[in-house]
Write an enzyme that holds these catalytic residues in place. Structure first.
Site, mmCIF file in Angstrom:
data_model
loop_
_atom_site.group_PDB
_atom_site.id
_atom_site.type_symbol
_atom_site.label_atom_id
_atom_site.label_comp_id
_atom_site.label_asym_id
_atom_site.label_seq_id
_atom_site.Cartn_x
_atom_site.Cartn_y
_atom_site.Cartn_z
ATOM 1 N N THR A 1 0.816 -1.206 0.000
ATOM 2 C CA THR A 1 0.000 0.000 0.000
ATOM 3 C C THR A 1 0.844 1.248 0.000
ATOM 4 O O THR A 1 2.041 1.203 0.252
ATOM 5 C CB THR A 1 -0.962 0.028 1.207
ATOM 6 O OG1 THR A 1 -2.016 0.912 0.918
ATOM 7 C CG2 THR A 1 -0.274 0.449 2.478
ATOM 8 N N LYS B 1 -8.588 2.299 2.604
ATOM 9 C CA LYS B 1 -7.579 2.285 3.660
ATOM 10 C C LYS B 1 -7.527 3.594 4.438
ATOM 11 O O LYS B 1 -6.639 3.785 5.254
ATOM 12 C CB LYS B 1 -6.205 1.992 3.058
ATOM 13 C CG LYS B 1 -6.159 0.677 2.305
ATOM 14 C CD LYS B 1 -4.854 0.539 1.580
ATOM 15 C CE LYS B 1 -4.922 -0.575 0.563
ATOM 16 N NZ LYS B 1 -3.729 -0.620 -0.262
ATOM 17 N N GLY C 1 -5.372 6.884 8.070
ATOM 18 C CA GLY C 1 -5.043 5.944 7.007
ATOM 19 C C GLY C 1 -4.071 4.902 7.519
ATOM 20 O O GLY C 1 -3.313 5.166 8.445
ATOM 21 N N SER D 1 4.674 0.739 1.287
ATOM 22 C CA SER D 1 5.760 0.397 0.379
ATOM 23 C C SER D 1 6.045 1.485 -0.643
ATOM 24 O O SER D 1 7.182 1.650 -1.063
ATOM 25 C CB SER D 1 5.457 -0.928 -0.332
ATOM 26 O OG SER D 1 4.232 -0.830 -1.030
ATOM 27 N N ALA E 1 2.272 5.115 -7.748
ATOM 28 C CA ALA E 1 1.670 3.959 -8.424
ATOM 29 C C ALA E 1 2.437 3.579 -9.688
ATOM 30 O O ALA E 1 2.466 2.401 -10.070
ATOM 31 C CB ALA E 1 0.207 4.251 -8.766
ATOM 32 N N CYS F 1 5.928 1.891 -7.745
ATOM 33 C CA CYS F 1 5.838 0.801 -6.760
ATOM 34 C C CYS F 1 4.872 -0.287 -7.236
ATOM 35 O O CYS F 1 3.699 -0.015 -7.486
ATOM 36 C CB CYS F 1 5.373 1.363 -5.420
ATOM 37 S SG CYS F 1 5.176 0.103 -4.142
ATOM 38 N N THR G 1 1.532 -0.733 -5.286
ATOM 39 C CA THR G 1 0.631 0.416 -5.252
ATOM 40 C C THR G 1 -0.091 0.504 -6.588
ATOM 41 O O THR G 1 0.544 0.459 -7.632
ATOM 42 C CB THR G 1 1.433 1.716 -5.018
ATOM 43 O OG1 THR G 1 2.169 1.594 -3.804
ATOM 44 C CG2 THR G 1 0.522 2.922 -4.939
#
Length: 175
Positions: A5, A37, A49, A128, A160, A163, A166
């Protein structure tokens, strides 16, 4: 570091925003693309979060919400109380997650080692992809006049794209 995440929080002017991706992974498999989340708590006056094990994080959300209710919305006392319990309680200290909590005045990162960290520059990130999102948010905060919400969205999209844990199913909440 938790795989699976990215959560980033940005504060600019009177606004504070938290954004997260929606991906939940188990090992190298994506289990869900649109997980929620982040939450608004205490009559929509506090944002929270999580990153880490989902069941653990949901337990921590509940515990933090109990602390917020008991402290009548005082996020500082609630964060310290949760961190203290999280570190000393035999069950809680085994939970593997991190939390970001924010209200109109404060932002904190909470960990199971008893940390209550108020980050500099009005930016907090966990997960992450957190370092990617934080770097992007810091660059945007320093070099643009973008609103907090726009910075969160752009930094989440950058994370995003870098990673693998993500995704681009981004959720943003704002105070």
């Amino acid at each position: 570091m938790f795989k699976g995440t990215t959560v980033v929080c940005v504060r600019r002017g009177a606004k504070v925003c938290i954004g997260c991706d929606g991906q939940i992974t188990l090992g190298d498999t994506v289990l869900k693309h649109n997980a929620r989340k982040i939450r608004k708590l205490y009559d929509n006056r506090i944002l929270a979060g999580f990153a880490g094990a989902t069941a653990d994080a949901l337990t921590l959300f509940e515990k933090f919400e109990e602390k917020v209710q008991a402290q009548r919305g005082n996020i500082v006392r609630s964060a310290v109380d949760l961190a203290k319990d999280w570190r000393t309680d035999r069950v809680l200290r085994r939970l593997e997650a991190l939390l970001i909590v924010a209200d109109a005045e404060h932002t904190f990162i909470l960990s199971g080692t008893g940390d209550v960290i108020e980050p500099e520059l009005g930016i907090a990130s966990i997960g992450s992809g957190g370092t990617y999102a934080k770097a992007a948010a810091q660059a945007l905060l320093e070099s643009t006049e973008l609103a907090a919400r726009d910075i969160v969205e752009k930094s989440m999209r950058i994370a995003a794209s870098i990673c693998v844990y993500t995704n681009d199913q981004i959720l943003i909440e704002e105070l």
